[in-house]
Design an enzyme around this catalytic site. Structure first.
Site, short mmCIF file in Angstrom:
data_model
loop_
_atom_site.label_atom_id
_atom_site.label_comp_id
_atom_site.label_asym_id
_atom_site.label_seq_id
_atom_site.Cartn_x
_atom_site.Cartn_y
_atom_site.Cartn_z
CB CYS A 148 45.55 40.85 43.65
SG CYS A 148 45.02 41.77 42.27
CG HIS B 202 42.41 39.73 45.56
ND1 HIS B 202 42.44 41.11 46.04
CD2 HIS B 202 41.89 39.47 44.29
CE1 HIS B 202 42.57 41.81 45.54
NE2 HIS B 202 41.84 40.52 44.51
CG ASN C 150 39.79 43.82 43.34
OD1 ASN C 150 40.74 44.30 44.30
ND2 ASN C 150 40.10 43.30 42.52
#
Lengths: 333, 82
Positions: free
Chosen positions: A122, A258, A289
């Site tokens: 990420c 993020h 996500n």
């Protein structure tokens, strides 16, 4: 004196443009809740996710990457042959090798640009921006295409309650190129391998291969460990990135973390003490996500919803499996 | 200065109230964080980090999993201060 010469590039760099592609399917919480014995309410309350975007069987990570990249190249007003390097941050390339980046370079007409993938989960996109900034300033490339591309739905387990229900598919792309003024601040990046087990694949590929009766490796996490690190440790990193850039929270136009979990984003913003004037990217609500793709996707959406933010400063921070992290202040394209 | 059990309980109740809105008088030693107070894992971590700061103790991630009741948390914090 050495006969060797060294290359020199642009004095300053910036993100010239962004591109976005989300999975072609909208997946509601109700569709996910059954196998984890949960509910729409439970998922919303714990993650802030209302729905996530995932790709159908026919759509692959490379397809998402191509769509996002073509938009970024077109918006930057450059020709693909002006791209000197293609960097793809991904954890969902379906093969160990070759890279997604080499295929992407070919698909967007950037051959023979240097092309490679980054495994920084990420944080991958922020690592890519750090590298692109360095490549352009060193003269190794005039323009760099940086892409976070993930089809995470290939690596989820419907019965997993730790991470699978958060995940979505998408790609976000950026063109980094020369600039008259500073457009990318210093990168604050690092790793903490002592928490290598906190988030990642649940078993090695070889083990799964040797155990044909067993399950294919999928993603899982220790949510509490990751949450604590992602908020309180990353708040320190974010503050340091601001300091290093010589920017105060009041001078920010946007905060683009993020998109891990809305609870992380909310607590993060609280810890940073951001003024109300700062726009906070909350793309996770309808995208999920998307790991390395989440920051460029969230920034792209923020700019669509707030075009007046263009030219302002944004703090972006990625953090994830490794553990690894990267943060920088950038000028919004 | 070390806090007494009563002080830790009161301080913890305040942190729980800040995070979840649960009134302080609901927070008793025998109450389970998840079953009685309905505190989820993310809120629990927020309370833990705030408790570390408030009582100047370290509560490692592995330890958090063992703290199922308010009493266990109070006990851990009280001992960790020593």
């Amino acid at each position: 004196m050495s006969p060797l010469s060294q290359s020199h590039g642009a004095k300053f760099t910036r993100i010239m443009s962004l591109g976005a592609a989300r999975g072609d399917l909208v997946v509601s919480n109700d569709e996910i809740a059954g196998p984890i014995d949960s509910s729409d309410e439970w998922i919303r309350q714990r993650t802030g996710i209302i729905e996530r975007r995932r790709s159908s069987d026919a759509e692959h990570a490379i397809d998402l990457a191509v769509r996002a990249s073509n938009e970024a190249i077109q918006s930057a007003g450059i020709s693909p042959d002006e791209i000197g390097a293609v960097i793809v941050a991904t954890i969902s390339n379906v093969v160990q090798t070759p890279s997604l980046a080499a295929l992407l370079a070919d698909r967007v007409g950037a051959t023979p640009a240097a092309a490679y993938d980054i495994s920084a989960a990420c944080a991958g996109y922020t690592y890519g921006i750090a590298q692109a900034d360095a490549l352009v300033r060193s003269g190794a490339a005039k323009h760099v295409l940086v892409v976070g591309a993930e089809k995470l739905s290939d690596f989820v387990k419907p019965t997993d309650r730790s991470i699978s229900f958060l995940l979505g598919d998408g790609a976000g792309a950026a063109i980094v190129g020369p600039s008259d003024t500073v457009g990318i601040g210093p990168t604050l990046w690092g790793s903490d391998g002592s928490k290598w087990d906190a988030v990642g694949m649940d078993r090695p590929l070889k083990e799964a291969f040797d155990d044909p009766e067993g399950e294919f490796p999928t993603l899982r996490q220790d949510g509490q460990t990751v949450f604590r690190w992602a908020v309180w440790e990353m708040a320190k990193v974010a503050k340091e990135a601001l300091e290093k850039s010589g920017v105060t929270a009041e001078e920010l136009t946007a905060f683009v973390p993020h998109q891990a979990n809305m609870r992380i984003i909310d607590e993060f913003a609280k810890q940073l003490g951001l003024p109300e004037s700062v726009l906070i990217a909350r793309d996770i609500e309808t995208t999920g996500n998307t790991s390395a793709a989440s920051i460029p996707l969230a920034m792209h959406r923020l700019l669509q919803e707030h075009p007046e933010a263009s030219g302002g400063l944004a703090l972006q921070i990625g953090f994830g499996a490794g553990l690894v992290y990267g943060a920088q202040v950038v000028t919004l394209p | 200065m070390a806090h007494t059990t009563e002080e830790v309980l009161a301080g913890l109740a305040e942190l729980i109230n800040d995070e979840t809105g649960i009134s302080a008088d609901q927070v008793a030693l025998e109450k389970s964080f998840t079953d009685d107070l309905d505190i989820d894992s993310i809120s629990m971590m927020t309370i833990v980090v705030n408790a570390e700061e408030k009582f100047d103790v370290k509560i490692p991630d592995d330890e958090v999993k063992n703290l199922t009741t308010v009493g266990e948390a109070v006990d851990f914090i009280t001992k960790a201060q020593a």
